[in-house]
Design an enzyme around this catalytic site. Structure first.
Site, PDB file in Angstrom:
ATOM      1  N   LYS A 122      68.908  39.110  28.485  1.00 28.07           N
ATOM      2  CA  LYS A 122      70.570  39.085  28.574  1.00 28.07           C
ATOM      3  C   LYS A 122      70.461  37.480  29.083  1.00 28.07           C
ATOM      4  O   LYS A 122      71.304  37.127  28.840  1.00 28.07           O
ATOM      5  CB  LYS A 122      70.660  39.513  30.615  1.00 28.07           C
ATOM      6  N   GLN A 140      71.029  45.624  38.162  1.00 24.89           N
ATOM      7  CA  GLN A 140      70.038  46.334  36.434  1.00 24.89           C
ATOM      8  C   GLN A 140      70.172  47.043  36.859  1.00 24.89           C
ATOM      9  O   GLN A 140      69.196  47.598  38.133  1.00 24.89           O
ATOM     10  CB  GLN A 140      69.089  45.416  36.118  1.00 24.89           C
ATOM     11  N   ASP A 149      79.483  44.328  34.118  1.00 21.04           N
ATOM     12  CA  ASP A 149      79.811  45.252  33.458  1.00 21.04           C
ATOM     13  C   ASP A 149      80.439  46.764  33.110  1.00 21.04           C
ATOM     14  O   ASP A 149      80.183  47.551  32.271  1.00 21.04           O
ATOM     15  CB  ASP A 149      77.796  46.235  34.250  1.00 21.04           C
TER      16      ASP A 149
END
Ligand code: NAP
Length: 290
Positions: free
Chosen positions: A52, A96, A119
Protein backbone atom coordinates in the site's frame (compact mmCIF):
# COMPACT_ATOMS: atom_id res chain seq x y z
CA UNK A 1 -8.97 -18.73 -21.54
CA UNK A 2 -7.90 -15.14 -20.86
CA UNK A 3 -6.21 -13.70 -17.78
CA UNK A 4 -7.74 -10.80 -15.88
CA UNK A 5 -4.40 -9.23 -15.05
CA UNK A 6 -4.70 -7.22 -11.84
CA UNK A 7 -1.13 -5.97 -12.14
CA UNK A 8 -1.62 -4.36 -15.56
CA UNK A 9 -5.02 -2.91 -14.59
CA UNK A 10 -3.79 -1.57 -11.22
CA UNK A 11 -0.73 0.04 -12.83
CA UNK A 12 -2.93 1.75 -15.40
CA UNK A 13 -5.36 3.09 -12.76
CA UNK A 14 -2.51 4.28 -10.55
CA UNK A 15 -0.80 6.00 -13.49
CA UNK A 16 -4.07 7.88 -14.19
CA UNK A 17 -4.24 8.94 -10.53
CA UNK A 18 -0.60 10.12 -10.63
CA UNK A 19 -1.37 12.36 -13.64
CA UNK A 20 -4.29 13.97 -11.79
CA UNK A 21 -2.19 14.46 -8.66
CA UNK A 22 0.62 16.08 -10.67
CA UNK A 23 -1.93 18.58 -12.03
CA UNK A 24 -3.24 19.40 -8.53
CA UNK A 25 0.29 19.86 -7.18
CA UNK A 26 1.19 22.09 -10.14
CA UNK A 27 -1.79 24.26 -9.28
CA UNK A 28 -0.33 24.80 -5.80
CA UNK A 29 -2.19 22.22 -3.71
CA UNK A 30 -0.49 19.83 -1.31
CA UNK A 31 -0.21 16.13 -2.26
CA UNK A 32 -2.90 13.63 -1.14
CA UNK A 33 -1.90 11.91 2.09
CA UNK A 34 -2.68 8.40 3.35
CA UNK A 35 -2.07 7.18 6.92
CA UNK A 36 -1.76 3.50 7.84
CA UNK A 37 -2.01 2.21 11.41
CA UNK A 38 -0.42 -1.22 11.81
CA UNK A 39 -0.55 -3.33 14.97
CA UNK A 40 2.02 -6.10 15.54
CA UNK A 41 4.33 -7.67 12.97
CA UNK A 42 2.29 -10.40 11.28
CA UNK A 43 4.22 -11.33 8.09
CA UNK A 44 1.25 -11.18 5.67
CA UNK A 45 0.06 -7.82 7.08
CA UNK A 46 3.62 -6.44 6.79
CA UNK A 47 3.64 -7.28 3.10
CA UNK A 48 0.17 -5.75 2.50
CA UNK A 49 1.26 -2.55 4.27
CA UNK A 50 4.47 -2.36 2.21
CA UNK A 51 2.48 -2.75 -0.98
CA UNK A 52 0.00 0.00 0.00
CA UNK A 53 2.85 2.40 0.82
CA UNK A 54 4.67 1.60 -2.45
CA UNK A 55 1.50 2.15 -4.49
CA UNK A 56 0.75 5.43 -2.73
CA UNK A 57 4.21 6.66 -3.79
CA UNK A 58 3.51 5.64 -7.41
CA UNK A 59 0.19 7.50 -7.25
CA UNK A 60 2.04 10.65 -6.18
CA UNK A 61 0.69 10.57 -2.61
CA UNK A 62 2.49 11.05 0.65
CA UNK A 63 1.98 8.47 3.36
CA UNK A 64 2.94 7.70 6.93
CA UNK A 65 2.90 4.49 8.93
CA UNK A 66 2.01 4.45 12.64
CA UNK A 67 3.05 1.24 14.40
CA UNK A 68 1.76 -0.25 17.64
CA UNK A 69 2.93 -3.40 19.45
CA UNK A 70 0.71 -6.52 19.50
CA UNK A 71 -0.13 -5.71 23.16
CA UNK A 72 -1.71 -2.30 22.43
CA UNK A 73 -4.96 -1.52 24.26
CA UNK A 74 -8.13 -0.62 22.37
CA UNK A 75 -8.26 2.81 24.03
CA UNK A 76 -4.75 3.72 22.82
CA UNK A 77 -5.64 2.74 19.28
CA UNK A 78 -8.88 4.74 19.33
CA UNK A 79 -7.05 7.80 20.70
CA UNK A 80 -4.61 7.58 17.78
CA UNK A 81 -7.45 7.19 15.26
CA UNK A 82 -9.13 10.32 16.68
CA UNK A 83 -5.89 12.29 16.23
CA UNK A 84 -5.68 11.23 12.58
CA UNK A 85 -9.40 11.99 12.11
CA UNK A 86 -8.74 15.56 13.34
CA UNK A 87 -5.57 16.08 11.27
CA UNK A 88 -6.43 18.19 8.18
CA UNK A 89 -3.17 17.19 6.44
CA UNK A 90 -4.22 13.55 5.98
CA UNK A 91 -7.02 12.46 3.64
CA UNK A 92 -7.35 8.70 4.10
CA UNK A 93 -6.84 6.32 7.04
CA UNK A 94 -6.36 2.55 6.96
CA UNK A 95 -6.19 0.41 10.10
CA UNK A 96 -4.57 -2.78 8.83
CA UNK A 97 -6.67 -5.83 9.73
CA UNK A 98 -6.76 -8.32 11.37
CA UNK A 99 -6.19 -6.91 14.87
CA UNK A 100 -5.10 -8.82 18.00
CA UNK A 101 -7.79 -10.61 20.06
CA UNK A 102 -7.96 -8.01 22.86
CA UNK A 103 -9.18 -5.39 20.35
CA UNK A 104 -12.79 -5.29 19.15
CA UNK A 105 -12.40 -4.80 15.39
CA UNK A 106 -15.82 -3.18 14.96
CA UNK A 107 -15.05 -0.58 17.69
CA UNK A 108 -11.94 0.37 15.73
CA UNK A 109 -13.73 0.58 12.36
CA UNK A 110 -16.49 2.66 13.96
CA UNK A 111 -13.90 5.11 15.36
CA UNK A 112 -12.55 6.01 11.90
CA UNK A 113 -14.09 9.16 10.45
CA UNK A 114 -16.36 8.11 7.54
CA UNK A 115 -14.73 10.92 5.49
CA UNK A 116 -11.30 9.22 5.87
CA UNK A 117 -12.52 5.62 5.69
CA UNK A 118 -10.82 4.66 2.41
CA UNK A 119 -11.29 0.93 3.17
CA UNK A 120 -15.06 1.56 3.03
CA UNK A 121 -15.73 -0.56 6.14
CA UNK A 122 -17.38 2.09 8.36
CA UNK A 123 -21.14 1.47 8.80
CA UNK A 124 -21.87 4.90 7.29
CA UNK A 125 -20.03 4.09 4.06
CA UNK A 126 -21.27 0.49 3.98
CA UNK A 127 -24.85 1.67 4.56
CA UNK A 128 -24.62 4.41 1.94
CA UNK A 129 -23.10 1.97 -0.56
CA UNK A 130 -25.90 -0.52 0.15
CA UNK A 131 -28.51 2.19 -0.46
CA UNK A 132 -26.82 3.10 -3.74
CA UNK A 133 -25.59 6.46 -2.41
CA UNK A 134 -22.19 8.10 -2.85
CA UNK A 135 -19.72 6.34 -0.53
CA UNK A 136 -16.22 4.97 -0.25
CA UNK A 137 -16.84 1.46 -1.56
CA UNK A 138 -15.13 -1.47 0.22
CA UNK A 139 -11.74 -1.72 -1.46
CA UNK A 140 -11.54 -5.38 -2.51
CA UNK A 141 -15.08 -5.38 -3.92
CA UNK A 142 -14.47 -2.05 -5.67
CA UNK A 143 -11.20 -3.40 -7.09
CA UNK A 144 -13.05 -6.41 -8.55
CA UNK A 145 -15.57 -4.07 -10.22
CA UNK A 146 -12.77 -1.95 -11.67
CA UNK A 147 -11.05 -5.07 -13.04
CA UNK A 148 -14.27 -6.25 -14.75
CA UNK A 149 -14.74 -2.76 -16.18
CA UNK A 150 -11.13 -2.51 -17.42
CA UNK A 151 -11.46 -5.74 -19.41
CA UNK A 152 -14.97 -4.87 -20.65
CA UNK A 153 -16.57 -7.94 -19.03
CA UNK A 154 -20.37 -7.54 -19.21
CA UNK A 155 -22.05 -7.65 -15.79
CA UNK A 156 -25.51 -6.18 -16.44
CA UNK A 157 -28.13 -8.93 -16.57
CA UNK A 158 -25.60 -11.69 -15.85
CA UNK A 159 -26.02 -14.44 -13.25
CA UNK A 160 -23.33 -14.02 -10.63
CA UNK A 161 -22.60 -16.38 -7.72
CA UNK A 162 -20.55 -15.15 -4.76
CA UNK A 163 -19.08 -17.81 -2.45
CA UNK A 164 -18.36 -16.43 1.04
CA UNK A 165 -20.24 -13.68 2.91
CA UNK A 166 -17.54 -11.82 4.88
CA UNK A 167 -18.15 -8.14 5.60
CA UNK A 168 -14.99 -7.18 3.73
CA UNK A 169 -15.46 -9.19 0.51
CA UNK A 170 -18.45 -11.46 -0.11
CA UNK A 171 -21.20 -9.26 1.31
CA UNK A 172 -20.13 -5.97 -0.32
CA UNK A 173 -19.40 -7.46 -3.76
CA UNK A 174 -22.80 -9.19 -3.78
CA UNK A 175 -24.51 -5.88 -2.95
CA UNK A 176 -22.46 -3.82 -5.41
CA UNK A 177 -23.00 -6.16 -8.37
CA UNK A 178 -26.75 -6.36 -7.69
CA UNK A 179 -27.17 -2.59 -7.21
CA UNK A 180 -28.00 -0.24 -10.07
CA UNK A 181 -24.34 0.86 -10.23
CA UNK A 182 -22.11 1.61 -13.25
CA UNK A 183 -20.68 -1.90 -12.77
CA UNK A 184 -23.78 -3.72 -11.49
CA UNK A 185 -27.29 -4.80 -12.34
CA UNK A 186 -26.36 -8.49 -12.19
CA UNK A 187 -28.60 -11.16 -10.65
CA UNK A 188 -26.59 -12.25 -7.63
CA UNK A 189 -26.71 -15.34 -5.39
CA UNK A 190 -24.71 -15.11 -2.15
CA UNK A 191 -23.63 -18.49 -0.76
CA UNK A 192 -21.92 -19.38 2.52
CA UNK A 193 -20.98 -22.21 4.82
CA UNK A 194 -24.63 -23.17 5.46
CA UNK A 195 -25.43 -23.40 1.72
CA UNK A 196 -26.08 -27.11 1.03
CA UNK A 197 -23.48 -28.57 -1.33
CA UNK A 198 -26.10 -29.54 -3.94
CA UNK A 199 -27.56 -26.02 -3.97
CA UNK A 200 -24.08 -24.51 -4.25
CA UNK A 201 -23.32 -26.74 -7.25
CA UNK A 202 -26.69 -25.92 -8.87
CA UNK A 203 -25.87 -22.23 -8.60
CA UNK A 204 -22.20 -22.26 -9.60
CA UNK A 205 -22.86 -24.55 -12.60
CA UNK A 206 -25.35 -22.02 -14.02
CA UNK A 207 -23.32 -18.92 -13.17
CA UNK A 208 -21.87 -16.55 -15.77
CA UNK A 209 -19.57 -15.03 -13.13
CA UNK A 210 -18.28 -16.83 -10.00
CA UNK A 211 -16.53 -14.85 -7.26
CA UNK A 212 -14.95 -16.93 -4.50
CA UNK A 213 -13.68 -15.60 -1.15
CA UNK A 214 -13.57 -18.45 1.36
CA UNK A 215 -9.89 -18.82 2.22
CA UNK A 216 -9.73 -22.54 1.26
CA UNK A 217 -7.10 -23.54 -1.35
CA UNK A 218 -8.59 -25.35 -4.35
CA UNK A 219 -12.20 -24.87 -3.16
CA UNK A 220 -13.57 -24.25 -6.67
CA UNK A 221 -12.98 -27.23 -8.91
CA UNK A 222 -13.58 -27.92 -12.59
CA UNK A 223 -16.90 -29.77 -12.13
CA UNK A 224 -18.40 -26.76 -10.28
CA UNK A 225 -18.44 -24.35 -13.23
CA UNK A 226 -19.76 -24.14 -16.76
CA UNK A 227 -17.78 -23.60 -19.95
CA UNK A 228 -17.06 -19.90 -20.54
CA UNK A 229 -17.46 -18.78 -16.90
CA UNK A 230 -15.71 -15.63 -15.64
CA UNK A 231 -13.89 -16.61 -12.45
CA UNK A 232 -12.74 -14.11 -9.83
CA UNK A 233 -10.49 -15.70 -7.20
CA UNK A 234 -10.19 -13.50 -4.11
CA UNK A 235 -8.44 -16.07 -1.91
CA UNK A 236 -4.88 -15.54 -0.73
CA UNK A 237 -3.67 -18.70 1.00
CA UNK A 238 -0.09 -19.48 1.97
CA UNK A 239 0.73 -23.18 1.65
CA UNK A 240 3.29 -24.87 3.94
CA UNK A 241 5.76 -24.72 1.04
CA UNK A 242 5.43 -20.92 1.16
CA UNK A 243 3.59 -20.81 -2.18
CA UNK A 244 0.65 -18.39 -2.39
CA UNK A 245 -2.50 -19.83 -3.95
CA UNK A 246 -6.12 -18.73 -4.29
CA UNK A 247 -9.41 -20.50 -3.61
CA UNK A 248 -9.57 -21.99 -7.13
CA UNK A 249 -7.91 -25.13 -8.48
CA UNK A 250 -6.39 -22.99 -11.23
CA UNK A 251 -4.95 -25.82 -13.36
CA UNK A 252 -8.26 -27.69 -13.49
CA UNK A 253 -10.65 -24.73 -13.77
CA UNK A 254 -8.79 -22.26 -16.04
CA UNK A 255 -9.33 -24.21 -19.30
CA UNK A 256 -13.13 -23.87 -18.85
CA UNK A 257 -13.03 -20.14 -18.16
CA UNK A 258 -13.45 -17.30 -20.63
CA UNK A 259 -11.64 -15.11 -18.09
CA UNK A 260 -9.91 -15.88 -14.79
CA UNK A 261 -7.86 -13.95 -12.22
CA UNK A 262 -4.45 -15.34 -11.25
CA UNK A 263 -3.21 -15.53 -7.64
CA UNK A 264 -1.00 -13.65 -7.04
CA UNK A 265 -1.38 -10.81 -9.54
CA UNK A 266 -5.17 -10.63 -9.61
CA UNK A 267 -7.59 -9.24 -7.03
CA UNK A 268 -4.86 -8.42 -4.47
CA UNK A 269 -3.35 -5.78 -6.76
CA UNK A 270 -6.83 -4.38 -7.43
CA UNK A 271 -7.59 -3.99 -3.70
CA UNK A 272 -4.59 -1.68 -3.41
CA UNK A 273 -5.55 0.23 -6.57
CA UNK A 274 -9.08 0.75 -5.19
CA UNK A 275 -7.59 2.16 -1.98
CA UNK A 276 -5.68 4.67 -4.09
CA UNK A 277 -8.90 5.66 -5.94
CA UNK A 278 -10.68 6.13 -2.60
CA UNK A 279 -7.78 8.22 -1.24
CA UNK A 280 -7.85 10.47 -4.30
CA UNK A 281 -11.62 10.88 -3.86
CA UNK A 282 -11.16 11.78 -0.18
CA UNK A 283 -8.56 14.39 -1.20
CA UNK A 284 -10.80 15.78 -3.95
CA UNK A 285 -13.64 16.03 -1.43
CA UNK A 286 -11.37 17.92 0.99
CA UNK A 287 -10.49 20.48 -1.68
CA UNK A 288 -13.89 20.52 -3.42
CA UNK A 289 -12.27 19.22 -6.60
CA UNK A 290 -14.69 16.42 -7.47
P1 NAP B 1 -13.57 -14.88 6.03
O1 NAP B 1 -13.93 -13.67 6.80
O2 NAP B 1 -12.93 -16.06 6.70
O3 NAP B 1 -14.89 -15.37 5.30
C1 NAP B 1 -14.92 -16.58 4.59
C2 NAP B 1 -16.33 -16.80 4.12
O4 NAP B 1 -16.36 -18.04 3.44
C3 NAP B 1 -17.35 -16.89 5.26
O5 NAP B 1 -18.48 -16.14 4.89
C4 NAP B 1 -17.67 -18.37 5.33
O6 NAP B 1 -19.02 -18.64 5.70
C5 NAP B 1 -17.48 -18.80 3.90
N1 NAP B 1 -17.18 -20.21 3.81
C6 NAP B 1 -16.27 -20.92 4.49
N2 NAP B 1 -16.31 -22.22 4.12
C7 NAP B 1 -17.27 -22.30 3.18
C8 NAP B 1 -17.81 -23.39 2.44
N3 NAP B 1 -17.36 -24.62 2.62
N4 NAP B 1 -18.80 -23.13 1.55
C9 NAP B 1 -19.26 -21.87 1.36
N5 NAP B 1 -18.80 -20.80 2.07
C10 NAP B 1 -17.81 -21.04 2.96
O7 NAP B 1 -12.62 -14.54 4.81
P2 NAP B 1 -12.42 -13.21 3.94
O8 NAP B 1 -11.84 -12.16 4.78
O9 NAP B 1 -13.62 -12.93 3.09
O10 NAP B 1 -11.26 -13.77 2.98
C11 NAP B 1 -11.45 -14.87 2.13
C12 NAP B 1 -10.18 -15.12 1.37
O11 NAP B 1 -9.89 -13.96 0.60
C13 NAP B 1 -8.95 -15.35 2.23
O12 NAP B 1 -8.07 -16.23 1.57
C14 NAP B 1 -8.32 -13.97 2.32
O13 NAP B 1 -6.91 -14.02 2.56
C15 NAP B 1 -8.61 -13.45 0.96
N6 NAP B 1 -8.68 -11.99 0.84
C16 NAP B 1 -8.07 -11.45 -0.24
C17 NAP B 1 -8.13 -10.10 -0.46
C18 NAP B 1 -7.48 -9.53 -1.67
O14 NAP B 1 -7.22 -8.35 -1.73
N7 NAP B 1 -7.22 -10.38 -2.69
C19 NAP B 1 -8.82 -9.27 0.43
C20 NAP B 1 -9.47 -9.85 1.52
C21 NAP B 1 -9.39 -11.22 1.70
P3 NAP B 1 -19.60 -18.24 7.17
O15 NAP B 1 -19.88 -16.77 7.09
O16 NAP B 1 -20.82 -19.04 7.30
O17 NAP B 1 -18.53 -18.60 8.15
Amino acid sequence: MNILDGKICAESLIADIAKKVAGYVESGLRKPHMTIIHVGDHAASESYVRSKIASSGLAGFESNLIRFPETVREGELIACIREVNDDPTTDGLIVQLPLPKQINQQHIINAISPEKDIDGFHPTNFGRMTLGQKAYRPATAYGICKLLQYYGIPVRGKHCVVIGRSNIVGKPISIMLSNDFDIGNATVTLTHIETPRELLLDETRRADIVIVAVGIPGFVTEEMVKEGVVLIDVGINRLESGKIVGDVDFEGVAPKCSWITPVPGGVGRMTVAALMINTLTAYQNNFDLA
